[in-house]
Design a protein around this motif. Structure first.
Motif, mmCIF file in Angstrom:
data_model
loop_
_atom_site.group_PDB
_atom_site.id
_atom_site.type_symbol
_atom_site.label_atom_id
_atom_site.label_comp_id
_atom_site.label_asym_id
_atom_site.label_seq_id
_atom_site.Cartn_x
_atom_site.Cartn_y
_atom_site.Cartn_z
ATOM 1 N N GLU A 1 36.442 -20.187 24.445
ATOM 2 C CA GLU A 1 35.122 -20.537 24.964
ATOM 3 C C GLU A 1 34.916 -20.052 26.397
ATOM 4 O OE1 GLU A 1 33.849 -24.563 24.353
ATOM 5 O OE2 GLU A 1 32.075 -24.283 25.628
ATOM 6 N N ALA B 1 34.170 -16.424 26.565
ATOM 7 C CA ALA B 1 32.806 -16.169 26.099
ATOM 8 C C ALA B 1 31.802 -16.539 27.194
ATOM 9 C CB ALA B 1 32.523 -16.945 24.815
ATOM 10 N N THR B 2 32.082 -17.625 27.919
ATOM 11 C CA THR B 2 31.210 -18.007 29.036
ATOM 12 C C THR B 2 31.231 -16.913 30.109
ATOM 13 O OG1 THR B 2 31.698 -20.313 28.574
ATOM 14 C CG2 THR B 2 30.748 -19.835 30.731
ATOM 15 N N VAL C 1 29.003 -14.106 29.003
ATOM 16 C CA VAL C 1 27.598 -14.447 29.262
ATOM 17 C C VAL C 1 27.266 -14.106 30.713
ATOM 18 C CG1 VAL C 1 25.989 -16.391 29.559
ATOM 19 C CG2 VAL C 1 27.365 -16.212 27.472
ATOM 20 N N HIS D 1 25.441 -17.904 23.772
ATOM 21 C CA HIS D 1 26.837 -18.293 23.591
ATOM 22 C C HIS D 1 26.915 -18.980 22.230
ATOM 23 C CE1 HIS D 1 30.748 -20.011 24.150
ATOM 24 N NE2 HIS D 1 30.816 -19.768 25.452
ATOM 25 N N ARG E 1 29.852 -20.071 20.773
ATOM 26 C CA ARG E 1 31.119 -20.780 20.525
ATOM 27 C C ARG E 1 31.739 -20.181 19.260
ATOM 28 N NH1 ARG E 1 30.093 -27.158 21.954
ATOM 29 N NH2 ARG E 1 30.832 -27.042 24.102
ATOM 30 N N HIS F 1 35.414 -16.896 19.919
ATOM 31 C CA HIS F 1 34.130 -17.398 20.426
ATOM 32 C C HIS F 1 33.254 -16.179 20.677
ATOM 33 C CE1 HIS F 1 34.800 -21.785 21.274
ATOM 34 N NE2 HIS F 1 35.957 -21.384 20.770
ATOM 35 N N THR G 1 29.457 -14.061 21.698
ATOM 36 C CA THR G 1 28.228 -14.004 22.499
ATOM 37 C C THR G 1 27.358 -12.867 21.973
ATOM 38 O OG1 THR G 1 29.005 -12.339 24.087
ATOM 39 C CG2 THR G 1 29.535 -14.647 24.573
#
Ligand code: ZN
Length: 475
Positions: free
Chosen positions: A167, A170-171, A174, A229, A231, A253, A255
């Motif tokens: 996660e 992936a953040t 972003v 996002h 997840r 995860h 995006t």
């Protein structure tokens, strides 16, 4: 030629007239919302795409292309996603006269085309991150009034899809997309707001959605694109998992980052004026128009020199058009202003004599360019023009966002409103009813200028958990 409608009082009519008169699109195709790209419009689109490609590839993304048709069985795997797109997809149910065993969806977006294949590509932590993008046409059955570039049924779509180890990665992706979009928007001289959409307005299947909104015409905004996002919401139904370093099996995860020809609509809408389109030089089909001015007993050297000027610029890598037609110069100026060409060079007898050309940019600012230093002079005139275009857009942007502290202020609002919002859904809907539009969401990045943001919820008065949010009428 008829005068353009007034941009301030009749924005939509003005926009449609500019698209038409600048020959960016031919609307006469027999299917609503499907755009015919004219040579001029196509060149603008291609230049725009090149900025997207440059910036996304700089972040390590690689191009791919997936098929346009998706089996219904794959499309239906992520339940929220199918629910979100159910009313918008075109179906292919026959091949020739034969009913297909499995009906096919004409992609509205490509998650469900790509992810069964991603499940084959991603096996180990060494396959991650997987960052790929494609620029393809996608299709959505749009039932509202369609508008060229802004609301269409065949979308010229840029979509990045990524798989990350967890996660947090992936953040971070972003964030990298938000940074890439900042650089893209700077090339288009477009100011915007990065806004986290409320739960009820996020992308179907997403954990959260951050959209880019451009204030345009009073209380109206245009969504320029979005980053999502996911997840492991898609990874689980599509089985995208990998063997981690510790030997365990994990789901990725994911995006996505989506943009479209709306950016072209935004450029027309944000920069255009009473004389027509205004293109930033990165997007302009022609950066420079060279116009020979044959006044009176014109020297025969004028057309020759105009041709040489155009050649020199072209060889120097500039996109140039030489307008040597037999119209009067005034008519040519008018036409190329309408088309939004950033810089005009005038070549007349005086210019031939002095070796110093008159240059006028699309914002009406005069300057000159010397024959000896033509390429350098034109380059600096163009970058001055881009800077001034951005400055003016920025000024309008600042004026277009006004704080509101009561619901009453939202009714009959003539600007995008910065409000406090406690995060409650009921309060969110009260705000939407008051502005007769949408609560776009909370600010993901601080406003690029200082505004005292309201600290209590405009709907319930609570201070606890209240964040600055934007309310507007999306176009
Ligand atoms: Zn509230």
């Amino acid at each position: 030629m008829a005068e353009l409608p007034d941009k301030r009082t009749a924005f939509v009519e003005w926009y449609l007239a500019v698209v038409e008169e600048a020959h960016l699109s031919d609307k006469r195709y027999g299917v609503k919302g499907m755009n015919v790209w004219t040579p001029y419009g196509f060149q603008a689109r291609r230049n725009l795409d090149q900025v997207l490609i440059r910036e996304i590839e700089a972040t390590g993304s690689r191009p791919v292309e997936f098929p346009a048709l998706i089996p219904a069985t794959e499309f239906a795997k992520e339940k929220e996603h199918i629910k979100g797109f159910d009313a918008q997809v075109f179906w292919v149910t026959k091949g020739g006269a034969t009913e297909l065993d499995v009906p096919l969806v004409l992609r509205p977006t490509s998650e469900t085309a790509m992810y069964p294949i991603f499940a084959l590509w991603v096996r180990s932590h060494r396959d991650l991150p997987l960052n790929v993008y494609q620029i393809v046409n996608t299709f959505r059955y749009e039932t509202k009034t369609t508008r060229p570039f802004v609301r269409v049924r065949e979308i010229h779509f840029f979509e990045e899809h990524t798989c990350q180890a967890d996660e947090a990665s992936a953040t971070a992706r972003v964030q990298s997309n938000l940074d890439a979009f900042r650089r893209m928007a700077a090339a288009f001289a477009l100011p915007y707001l990065a806004v986290r959409r409320p739960e009820w307005d996020k992308f179907a299947g997403a954990h959260y959605t951050i959209a880019f909104d451009l204030p345009l015409a009073g209380v109206r905004t245009l969504q320029l694109g979005s980053v999502h996002h996911y997840r492991d919401n898609f990874a689980i139904p599509y089985g995208i998992r990998y063997e981690a370093q510790d030997g365990g099996e994990r789901y990725v995860h994911q995006t996505t980052f989506g943009l479209s020809e709306r950016l072209l609509g935004a450029i027309v809408g944000a920069h255009g004026d009473g004389h027509g389109a205004v293109f930033p030089s990165a997007v302009a089909p022609y950066e420079v128009v060279v116009v020979p001015v044959l006044s009176g007993a014109a020297a025969p050297t004028v057309p020759k020199m105009a041709g040489e000027v155009a050649d020199t610029l072209r060889r120097g890598g500039r996109r140039v058009v030489l307008d040597d037609g037999d119209e009067r110069p005034g008519a040519k100026y008018y036409r190329w202003e309408l088309a939004g060409v950033p810089l005009r060079l005038e070549v007349g007898p005086r210019e031939v004599e002095s070796g110093r050309l008159t240059s006028v940019d699309r914002l009406g600012r005069k300057g000159s360019a010397h024959l000896d230093t033509l390429l350098g002079d034109v380059a600096s005139r163009l970058s001055e023009f881009d800077r001034e275009l951005a400055r003016r857009a920025d000024e309008r942007f600042r004026e277009s966002i006004v704080p509101a502290t009561t619901l009453a202020e939202l009714s009959d609002s003539n600007s995008v409103r910065l409000v406090g919002w406690c995060g409650g859904e009921e309060c969110g809907h009260k705000i939407e009813r008051a502005i007769d539009g949408a609560l776009l969401g909370t600010l993901e990045e601080p406003l690029p200028f200082l505004v005292a943001a309201p600290t209590v919820c405009v709907a319930c008065g609570r201070a606890d958990g209240t964040q600055p949010a934007l309310a507007a009428q999306p176009m």
